[in-house]
Design a protein around this motif. Structure first.
Motif, PDB file in Angstrom:
ATOM      1  N   LEU A  23      54.110  38.125  39.950  1.00 20.89           N
ATOM      2  CA  LEU A  23      53.144  38.418  38.901  1.00 20.89           C
ATOM      3  C   LEU A  23      52.509  39.783  39.089  1.00 20.89           C
ATOM      4  CD1 LEU A  23      51.336  34.949  38.678  1.00 20.89           C
ATOM      5  CD2 LEU A  23      53.121  35.822  37.159  1.00 20.89           C
ATOM      6  N   PHE A  24      52.102  40.102  40.328  1.00 20.32           N
ATOM      7  CA  PHE A  24      51.357  41.341  40.534  1.00 20.32           C
ATOM      8  C   PHE A  24      52.162  42.463  41.163  1.00 20.32           C
ATOM      9  CE2 PHE A  24      50.203  38.420  44.061  1.00 20.32           C
ATOM     10  CZ  PHE A  24      50.661  39.143  45.142  1.00 20.32           C
ATOM     11  N   ASP A  25      53.312  42.174  41.752  1.00 20.89           N
ATOM     12  CA  ASP A  25      54.099  43.233  42.385  1.00 20.89           C
ATOM     13  C   ASP A  25      54.537  44.306  41.391  1.00 20.89           C
ATOM     14  OD1 ASP A  25      55.467  44.406  44.664  1.00 20.89           O
ATOM     15  OD2 ASP A  25      57.319  43.764  43.699  1.00 20.89           O
ATOM     16  N   GLN A  35      48.438  42.338  28.794  1.00 19.66           N
ATOM     17  CA  GLN A  35      48.873  41.329  27.837  1.00 19.66           C
ATOM     18  C   GLN A  35      47.669  40.490  27.392  1.00 19.66           C
ATOM     19  OE1 GLN A  35      52.491  39.190  29.088  1.00 19.66           O
ATOM     20  NE2 GLN A  35      52.807  40.742  30.681  1.00 19.66           N
ATOM     21  N   PHE A  36      47.828  39.786  26.266  1.00 26.64           N
ATOM     22  CA  PHE A  36      46.765  38.954  25.688  1.00 26.64           C
ATOM     23  C   PHE A  36      45.504  39.787  25.423  1.00 26.64           C
ATOM     24  CE2 PHE A  36      49.389  36.261  28.412  1.00 26.64           C
ATOM     25  CZ  PHE A  36      49.773  35.265  27.521  1.00 26.64           C
ATOM     26  N   ASP A  88      46.668  41.747  33.305  1.00 24.44           N
ATOM     27  CA  ASP A  88      47.950  42.093  33.893  1.00 24.44           C
ATOM     28  C   ASP A  88      48.192  41.111  35.037  1.00 24.44           C
ATOM     29  OD1 ASP A  88      46.279  42.944  35.900  1.00 24.44           O
ATOM     30  OD2 ASP A  88      46.765  45.069  35.726  1.00 24.44           O
ATOM     31  N   GLY A  89      49.213  41.353  35.842  1.00 25.52           N
ATOM     32  CA  GLY A  89      49.537  40.399  36.893  1.00 25.52           C
ATOM     33  C   GLY A  89      48.434  40.223  37.918  1.00 25.52           C
ATOM     34  N   ILE A  90      47.702  41.303  38.204  1.00 25.16           N
ATOM     35  CA  ILE A  90      46.616  41.215  39.188  1.00 25.16           C
ATOM     36  C   ILE A  90      45.470  40.376  38.634  1.00 25.16           C
ATOM     37  CG2 ILE A  90      44.937  42.536  40.516  1.00 25.16           C
ATOM     38  CD1 ILE A  90      46.923  44.855  40.546  1.00 25.16           C
ATOM     39  N   SER A  91      45.078  40.663  37.394  1.00 23.48           N
ATOM     40  CA  SER A  91      43.989  39.893  36.783  1.00 23.48           C
ATOM     41  C   SER A  91      44.345  38.415  36.681  1.00 23.48           C
ATOM     42  CB  SER A  91      43.694  40.432  35.377  1.00 23.48           C
ATOM     43  OG  SER A  91      43.404  41.802  35.387  1.00 23.48           O
ATOM     44  N   LEU A  92      45.594  38.142  36.312  1.00 21.36           N
ATOM     45  CA  LEU A  92      46.009  36.764  36.064  1.00 21.36           C
ATOM     46  C   LEU A  92      45.851  35.886  37.298  1.00 21.36           C
ATOM     47  CD1 LEU A  92      47.310  34.584  34.300  1.00 21.36           C
ATOM     48  CD2 LEU A  92      49.542  35.468  34.992  1.00 21.36           C
ATOM     49  N   LEU A 120      34.861  39.076  34.113  1.00 21.84           N
ATOM     50  CA  LEU A 120      34.998  40.187  35.060  1.00 21.84           C
ATOM     51  C   LEU A 120      36.468  40.529  35.298  1.00 21.84           C
ATOM     52  CD1 LEU A 120      33.017  40.417  38.392  1.00 21.84           C
ATOM     53  CD2 LEU A 120      35.463  40.740  38.396  1.00 21.84           C
ATOM     54  N   PHE A 121      37.293  39.504  35.549  1.00 21.53           N
ATOM     55  CA  PHE A 121      38.691  39.752  35.879  1.00 21.53           C
ATOM     56  C   PHE A 121      39.514  40.189  34.664  1.00 21.53           C
ATOM     57  CE2 PHE A 121      37.850  36.628  39.468  1.00 21.53           C
ATOM     58  CZ  PHE A 121      37.837  37.615  40.438  1.00 21.53           C
ATOM     59  N   SER A 122      39.052  39.872  33.463  1.00 23.50           N
ATOM     60  CA  SER A 122      39.818  40.244  32.270  1.00 23.50           C
ATOM     61  C   SER A 122      39.278  41.483  31.569  1.00 23.50           C
ATOM     62  CB  SER A 122      39.844  39.068  31.277  1.00 23.50           C
ATOM     63  OG  SER A 122      38.538  38.757  30.820  1.00 23.50           O
TER      64      SER A 122
END
Length: 519
Positions: free
Chosen positions: A475-477, A64-65, A84-88, A130-132
């Motif tokens: 968020l990440f599950d 997303q985004f 995604d949920g992990i990055s967020l 890095l995370f995005s």
């Protein structure tokens, strides 16, 4: 605003760094202006990150985004970002810890304050990028960019052995990154692109997956750190100034685990099953080895550094159980550990700055002089041990449940982090805060309002993660479950032990486990 929100979050700190570096005036006035500018920049960034969280749809496991711009299109390389949920959750962790780290360094970093603020803001931008990043070349650029401010903060504002610690940190990380570069080029030659979603579907052969995963394990194992690639950690954590120690242990070490998850467990499931026994063994060794070494330390900061190393071994175990519970637990433990370890470094610094020593033997009876610090330090100590009601308990419980499906012995040995952690952390707490007053401890004063403003939010989040963990796991599950169901990982490492497709079989119960752990 949604299409540009992620870009605004990523590059606002960099803009703040440039403005801070250009602040005019005398040294003292310039540094003060830069500190306030840096603090407000990170607070606004935190607010935008919360807005990103509110607008994020957890029911959609995809990216997303997203932003995609032509960069080196002829070579299959684009500027592609998204979450995604992990990055967020890691973006939220970075945005939360950075203003607290700047606040903690307000008084302890007394020279070149403008440059320190600029370095901290540059590090924040590199971590967000890095995370995005959704392109492997872009990820590599931001991953390497974290080296510059990280090394500078250690080498300029660190302790007596800061130059050696900074050199170790740079060489270890840069050396490991060369393996990532080799893997990146190999993947580009085979797939014709470095776009991460495309690489996830590239279908690399099993032998090639093995070589690629080996390269990424060596690259990210240094930053995790994975035993025996941890040689840089004790000196870097103990010599760095407290704000840098908090960012190194709280967020920067998570980039190694994040990379290992993205470009190991999720991208190369076949190779991950083959590597799992070895990584699990190294994780268990790290847990026990670091715990014993931590107990032998005479300096508070070095003990906390080895404690961090031990808990990162637990995260490695969770990732390579290849089960939904284990991976969810590893991610949750990364978040919880990032908050708790930063808080412990802040608590230790508050005592060491006042007493002018970090030696355990020189301290005692601090609780009589600093009761508020003692209360907060007790909470963070219990969280580091894994007491129910704190976030660490939820993460460790999920990791151990994933490990049980692999081997009861792995679960028992990995659980040693809770037992050994209780031994050295409670021993540290007793020796420093209780007993007879020693040295200059009788002259100490309790936490200031500014220090409370740093530690109280960390305490609130620690309890929040323990009482209501579902607000984070939701968020990440979905991303983890989609990866587990949609790849060959569904056979799990446990399948080789005759246990069947454990990951799929148990993935649907992760939310139930989280609810049970929070009761």
């Amino acid at each position: 605003m949604q299409p540009i929100l992620l870009s605004l979050i990523t590059y606002l700190p960099l803009a703040g760094a440039l403005v801070a570096f250009l602040c005019p005036g005398k040294t003292e006035d310039r540094d003060r202006a830069a500190r306030w500018l840096g603090l407000w920049t990170t607070l606004v960034t935190l607010g935008l990150s919360v807005l990103l969280w509110l607008w994020f749809d957890p029911s959609v496991p995809g990216i997303q985004f997203a932003t995609r711009l032509r960069w080196m299109g002829d070579y299959g390389i684009t500027y592609h970002t998204g979450v995604d949920g992990i990055s967020l959750v890691f973006i939220l962790l970075t945005a939360f810890l950075t203003p607290l780290a700047l606040g903690a360094g307000w008084r302890s970093v007394q020279t070149q304050g403008r440059d320190f603020v600029a370095a901290m803001l540059m590090l924040e931008t590199a971590l967000f990028g890095l995370f995005s990043a959704q392109d492997l070349v872009l990820f590599y650029v931001f991953y390497e960019a974290t080296l510059i401010p990280g090394s500078l903060m250690i080498g300029i504002w660190g302790g007596p052995r800061r130059v050696w610690a900074s050199l170790q940190f740079f060489l270890f990380t840069f050396g490991g990154s060369l393996f990532m570069l080799v893997g990146l080029i190999t993947m580009w030659l085979h797939a014709g692109t470095t776009d991460i979603p495309a690489l996830m579907q590239a279908g690399f052969s099993e032998p090639l997956q093995g070589w690629l995963l080996l390269a990424f394990v060596l690259a990210f194992g240094v930053k995790l750190p994975l035993f025996p690639l941890h040689g840089w950690l004790p000196d870097a954590y103990s010599e760095a100034p407290t704000p840098a120690s908090a960012m190194l242990s709280g967020v920067l070490s998570k980039t190694g685990a994040y990379g290992l998850l993205r470009f190991g467990v999720l991208m190369f499931p076949d190779a991950a099953r083959a590597f799992a026994p070895y990584v699990l063994a190294l994780g268990v060794v790290a847990i026990l080895y670091a715990a014993f070494v931590a107990f032998a330390q005479t300096d508070m900061k070095r003990m906390i550094a080895y404690s961090s190393f031990s808990h990162m071994g637990m995260i490695a175990v969770g990732l390579f159980t290849l089960t939904a519970e284990g991976i969810d637990g590893a991610i949750f433990q990364m978040l919880s550990h990032g908050v708790v370890i930063a808080a412990l470094f802040f608590c230790v610094a508050a005592v060491a700055w006042r007493a002018e020593t970090g030696q355990i033997s020189a301290l005692g009876g601090v609780a009589r002089q600093m009761p508020v610090l003692s209360l907060l330090a007790m909470l963070f100590t219990m969280a580091n041990v894994g007491l129910p009601g704190t976030g660490s308990f939820v993460g460790e419980l999920l990791v151990l449940m994933g490990a049980v499906h692999v081997s009861i012995w792995v679960a028992l040995l990995a659980g040693g982090t809770m037992i050994m952690g209780a031994v050295y952390m409670l021993s540290l707490y007793r020796r420093v805060l209780f007993g007879s007053v020693r040295g200059t401890v009788g002259l100490l004063r309790d936490l200031t309002a500014a220090e409370m403003a740093v530690l109280v939010p960390l305490a609130v989040v620690t309890l929040w993660m323990g009482v209501h963990p579902g607000s984070f796991t939701r968020l990440f599950d979905p991303v983890v479950m989609q990866a587990v169901h949609g790849s060959a990982m569904s056979d799990g490492f446990a399948a080789s032990s005759g246990r069947g497709p454990v990951a799929v079989q148990h993935a649907g119960h992760v939310s139930d486990v989280v609810k049970l752990a929070s009761r």
